[in-house]
Design a protein around this motif. Structure first.
Motif, mmCIF file in Angstrom:
data_model
loop_
_atom_site.group_PDB
_atom_site.id
_atom_site.type_symbol
_atom_site.label_atom_id
_atom_site.label_comp_id
_atom_site.label_asym_id
_atom_site.label_seq_id
_atom_site.Cartn_x
_atom_site.Cartn_y
_atom_site.Cartn_z
ATOM 1 N N GLN A 161 21.240 3.220 -11.449
ATOM 2 C CA GLN A 161 20.444 3.972 -12.418
ATOM 3 C C GLN A 161 20.468 5.452 -12.066
ATOM 4 O O GLN A 161 20.422 5.822 -10.900
ATOM 5 C CB GLN A 161 19.006 3.465 -12.376
ATOM 6 N N LEU A 162 20.573 6.294 -13.083
ATOM 7 C CA LEU A 162 20.486 7.726 -12.876
ATOM 8 C C LEU A 162 19.792 8.366 -14.063
ATOM 9 O O LEU A 162 19.719 7.791 -15.146
ATOM 10 C CB LEU A 162 21.860 8.339 -12.629
ATOM 11 N N TRP A 163 19.239 9.530 -13.820
ATOM 12 C CA TRP A 163 18.543 10.298 -14.842
ATOM 13 C C TRP A 163 19.326 11.585 -15.058
ATOM 14 O O TRP A 163 19.719 12.242 -14.085
ATOM 15 C CB TRP A 163 17.134 10.657 -14.376
ATOM 16 N N PHE A 164 19.515 11.965 -16.301
ATOM 17 C CA PHE A 164 20.164 13.227 -16.603
ATOM 18 C C PHE A 164 19.099 14.254 -16.940
ATOM 19 O O PHE A 164 18.013 13.916 -17.418
ATOM 20 C CB PHE A 164 21.136 13.084 -17.782
ATOM 21 N N MET B 238 19.011 25.943 -21.461
ATOM 22 C CA MET B 238 20.196 25.510 -22.216
ATOM 23 C C MET B 238 19.898 24.427 -23.250
ATOM 24 O O MET B 238 20.771 24.052 -24.017
ATOM 25 C CB MET B 238 21.259 24.990 -21.243
ATOM 26 N N GLN B 239 18.692 23.913 -23.293
ATOM 27 C CA GLN B 239 18.376 22.767 -24.156
ATOM 28 C C GLN B 239 18.590 23.022 -25.642
ATOM 29 O O GLN B 239 18.838 22.087 -26.393
ATOM 30 C CB GLN B 239 16.942 22.289 -23.888
ATOM 31 N N VAL C 280 26.056 14.341 -25.434
ATOM 32 C CA VAL C 280 24.826 15.146 -25.384
ATOM 33 C C VAL C 280 24.733 15.904 -26.699
ATOM 34 O O VAL C 280 25.611 16.699 -27.036
ATOM 35 C CB VAL C 280 24.838 16.122 -24.190
ATOM 36 N N ARG C 281 23.691 15.585 -27.464
ATOM 37 C CA ARG C 281 23.508 16.251 -28.761
ATOM 38 C C ARG C 281 22.051 16.199 -29.172
ATOM 39 O O ARG C 281 21.292 15.348 -28.700
ATOM 40 C CB ARG C 281 24.377 15.611 -29.833
ATOM 41 N N GLN C 282 21.678 17.112 -30.043
ATOM 42 C CA GLN C 282 20.319 17.122 -30.585
ATOM 43 C C GLN C 282 20.140 15.882 -31.448
ATOM 44 O O GLN C 282 20.945 15.614 -32.323
ATOM 45 C CB GLN C 282 20.082 18.382 -31.419
ATOM 46 N N LEU C 283 19.118 15.133 -31.175
ATOM 47 C CA LEU C 283 18.843 13.915 -31.968
ATOM 48 C C LEU C 283 17.728 14.159 -32.963
ATOM 49 O O LEU C 283 16.921 15.014 -32.817
ATOM 50 C CB LEU C 283 18.458 12.754 -31.040
ATOM 51 N N TRP D 245 28.402 5.595 -23.313
ATOM 52 C CA TRP D 245 27.068 5.045 -23.501
ATOM 53 C C TRP D 245 26.778 5.009 -24.997
ATOM 54 O O TRP D 245 27.088 5.948 -25.726
ATOM 55 C CB TRP D 245 26.015 5.913 -22.810
ATOM 56 N N GLU D 246 26.202 3.929 -25.461
ATOM 57 C CA GLU D 246 25.883 3.770 -26.884
ATOM 58 C C GLU D 246 24.843 4.789 -27.328
ATOM 59 O O GLU D 246 24.931 5.342 -28.426
ATOM 60 C CB GLU D 246 25.360 2.340 -27.113
ATOM 61 N N GLN D 247 23.843 5.041 -26.507
ATOM 62 C CA GLN D 247 22.753 5.946 -26.854
ATOM 63 C C GLN D 247 23.096 7.378 -26.441
ATOM 64 O O GLN D 247 23.252 7.654 -25.256
ATOM 65 C CB GLN D 247 21.470 5.519 -26.137
ATOM 66 N N PRO D 248 23.238 8.302 -27.406
ATOM 67 C CA PRO D 248 23.445 9.710 -27.039
ATOM 68 C C PRO D 248 22.223 10.227 -26.275
ATOM 69 O O PRO D 248 21.130 9.659 -26.357
ATOM 70 C CB PRO D 248 23.581 10.425 -28.381
ATOM 71 N N TYR D 249 22.421 11.315 -25.579
ATOM 72 C CA TYR D 249 21.360 11.927 -24.784
ATOM 73 C C TYR D 249 20.949 13.241 -25.436
ATOM 74 O O TYR D 249 21.781 14.122 -25.649
ATOM 75 C CB TYR D 249 21.878 12.175 -23.360
ATOM 76 N N ASP D 250 19.677 13.367 -25.767
ATOM 77 C CA ASP D 250 19.152 14.619 -26.309
ATOM 78 C C ASP D 250 18.874 15.553 -25.133
ATOM 79 O O ASP D 250 18.292 15.123 -24.144
ATOM 80 C CB ASP D 250 17.857 14.355 -27.092
#
Length: 163
Positions: free
Chosen positions: A116-119, A125-126, A160-163, A52-57
């Motif tokens: 479609q799905l939501w993570f 753990m955030q 998955v990374r801090q944005l 996915w182009e957009q990382p997930y915070d």
């Protein structure tokens, strides 16, 4: 297989996905690979897996989508989601597919070619150090059944990374 999925809280056959309008921005929509090599790269990610182009915070709650358009025949649609898996490493980091009311996986009711799905990341753990800097790449695997009776399983990669 389903027992394993339920055990790590990824996808429950008891709560099947619904259909609805999938309205996900392009940067959070990943086309599945037409051909996925059998070899893997780091963290069990198959070669050729699409990222996915957009990382997930880890603190975000946003919709992402698998697009199956590259694999399906023109008249074919996704009929059923058979499985969604995250790696055991992802589950240990608290990364899951949200199945709460209004956020469970759904098949696009307009074209029938996207899911479609939501993570969600467990609140405790955030702030994990794993998500700092480049973060972590997580394989997300989905298996579907189509209206023509074909079954496909593909893996996409979520950073998955801090944005």
């Amino acid at each position: 297989m389903i027992a394993q999925l339920i055990a790590i809280g990824v996808f429950s056959a008891a709560a099947p996905p619904t259909s609805g309008v999938v309205n996900v921005p392009d940067e959070r929509t990943a086309l599945v690979a037409r051909v996925q090599a059998s070899a893997t790269i780091a963290a069990g990610i198959p070669l050729g897996a699409v990222e996915w182009e957009q990382p997930y915070d880890p603190a975000d709650h946003a919709r992402y989508a698998f697009s199956w358009a590259t694999l399906l025949e023109p008249e074919e649609q996704v009929a059923e989601i058979l499985a969604i898996r995250v790696s055991s490493a992802a589950a240990a980091l608290g990364i899951m597919v949200d199945q709460s009311v209004g956020h469970s996986p759904l098949i696009d009711s307009v074209e029938g070619r996207k899911v479609q799905l939501w993570f969600v990341v467990a609140e405790a753990m955030q702030e994990a150090a794993t998500f700092l800097g480049a973060g972590v790449k997580i394989p997300i695997t989905m298996k579907i059944l189509t209206t023509l009776g074909q079954r496909f399983e593909r893996t996409n990669v979520l950073t998955v990374r801090q944005l």
